[in-house]
Design an enzyme around this catalytic site. Structure first.
Site, PDB file in Angstrom:
ATOM      1  N   ILE A   1      28.025 -43.724  86.349  1.00 33.03           N
ATOM      2  CA  ILE A   1      29.060 -42.405  86.218  1.00 33.03           C
ATOM      3  C   ILE A   1      28.358 -40.915  86.153  1.00 33.03           C
ATOM      4  O   ILE A   1      28.216 -40.195  85.463  1.00 33.03           O
ATOM      5  CB  ILE A   1      29.601 -42.618  84.571  1.00 33.03           C
ATOM      6  CG1 ILE A   1      30.008 -43.791  84.444  1.00 33.03           C
ATOM      7  CG2 ILE A   1      30.971 -41.625  84.422  1.00 33.03           C
ATOM      8  CD1 ILE A   1      30.529 -44.382  82.806  1.00 33.03           C
ATOM      9  N   PRO A   2      28.222 -40.443  87.606  1.00 35.09           N
ATOM     10  CA  PRO A   2      27.641 -39.289  87.803  1.00 35.09           C
ATOM     11  C   PRO A   2      28.595 -38.402  87.280  1.00 35.09           C
ATOM     12  O   PRO A   2      29.830 -38.421  87.675  1.00 35.09           O
ATOM     13  CB  PRO A   2      27.339 -39.161  89.440  1.00 35.09           C
ATOM     14  CG  PRO A   2      28.087 -40.443  89.740  1.00 35.09           C
ATOM     15  CD  PRO A   2      28.452 -41.185  88.843  1.00 35.09           C
ATOM     16  N   HIS A   3      28.341 -37.203  86.587  1.00 37.70           N
ATOM     17  CA  HIS A   3      29.181 -36.077  86.216  1.00 37.70           C
ATOM     18  C   HIS A   3      28.356 -34.902  85.906  1.00 37.70           C
ATOM     19  O   HIS A   3      27.307 -34.869  85.959  1.00 37.70           O
ATOM     20  CB  HIS A   3      29.739 -36.638  84.719  1.00 37.70           C
ATOM     21  CG  HIS A   3      28.694 -36.862  83.833  1.00 37.70           C
ATOM     22  ND1 HIS A   3      28.135 -37.896  83.709  1.00 37.70           N
ATOM     23  CD2 HIS A   3      28.111 -36.186  82.835  1.00 37.70           C
ATOM     24  CE1 HIS A   3      27.077 -37.964  82.874  1.00 37.70           C
ATOM     25  NE2 HIS A   3      27.451 -36.701  82.203  1.00 37.70           N
ATOM     26  N   CYS A   4      29.204 -33.775  86.052  1.00 37.67           N
ATOM     27  CA  CYS A   4      28.762 -32.488  86.167  1.00 37.67           C
ATOM     28  C   CYS A   4      29.970 -31.391  85.874  1.00 37.67           C
ATOM     29  O   CYS A   4      31.005 -31.891  85.897  1.00 37.67           O
ATOM     30  CB  CYS A   4      27.966 -32.001  87.109  1.00 37.67           C
ATOM     31  SG  CYS A   4      28.873 -31.635  88.451  1.00 37.67           S
TER      32      CYS A   4
END
Length: 139
Positions: free
Chosen positions: A52-55
């Protein structure tokens, strides 16, 4: 949404996911920097074949999501050491009135923990099936 990502390595996957957001070249480069900075703090590979890549980034003015699948799997330095097949990208603006970023991240993380989810994601044949699965699971 992309049921078939081409990337075979960690650094190939993020640009493909960002491209699904259709934000343009300069904003995409900014997003990639933010995502790489986040990944440098620790992999967003949560295990069971899911990342779950997130930013947060000023590149977007509302919460944006993308999903991509790499059936062969990618070494993403997940917490369980196994290859990652499913990627849920979450990007939100630095400040959002609706404050959805953390709740959405939490819902996807809970979704990822359900026993049948990885297998069912691999079996998807269409975007409609993906959305049906999300609806069934209350995501």
């Amino acid at each position: 949404m992309q049921l078939s990502l081409a990337g075979r390595q960690r650094d190939d996957i993020l640009p493909e996911l960002v491209a699904l957001l259709h934000v343009g070249d300069d904003p995409a480069a900014t997003l990639l920097k933010a995502l790489h900075r986040r990944e440098s703090l620790g992999s967003t590979g949560v295990g069971r074949g899911i990342a779950i890549p997130h930013c947060r980034s000023p590149v977007v003015d509302q919460l944006r999501l993308a999903y991509g699948r790499q059936c062969e799997g990618v070494d993403y330095q997940a917490i369980d050491g196994k290859p990652v097949h499913h990627f849920f990208l979450i990007v939100a603006p630095p400040v959002e009135a609706s404050n959805l970023y953390l709740p959405v991240l939490g819902r996807i993380a809970q979704f990822a923990k359900e026993l049948d989810v990885p297998e069912r994601l691999l079996a998807l044949g269409s975007p409609a099936e993906f959305f049906s699965l999300l609806e069934e699971k209350g995501v």
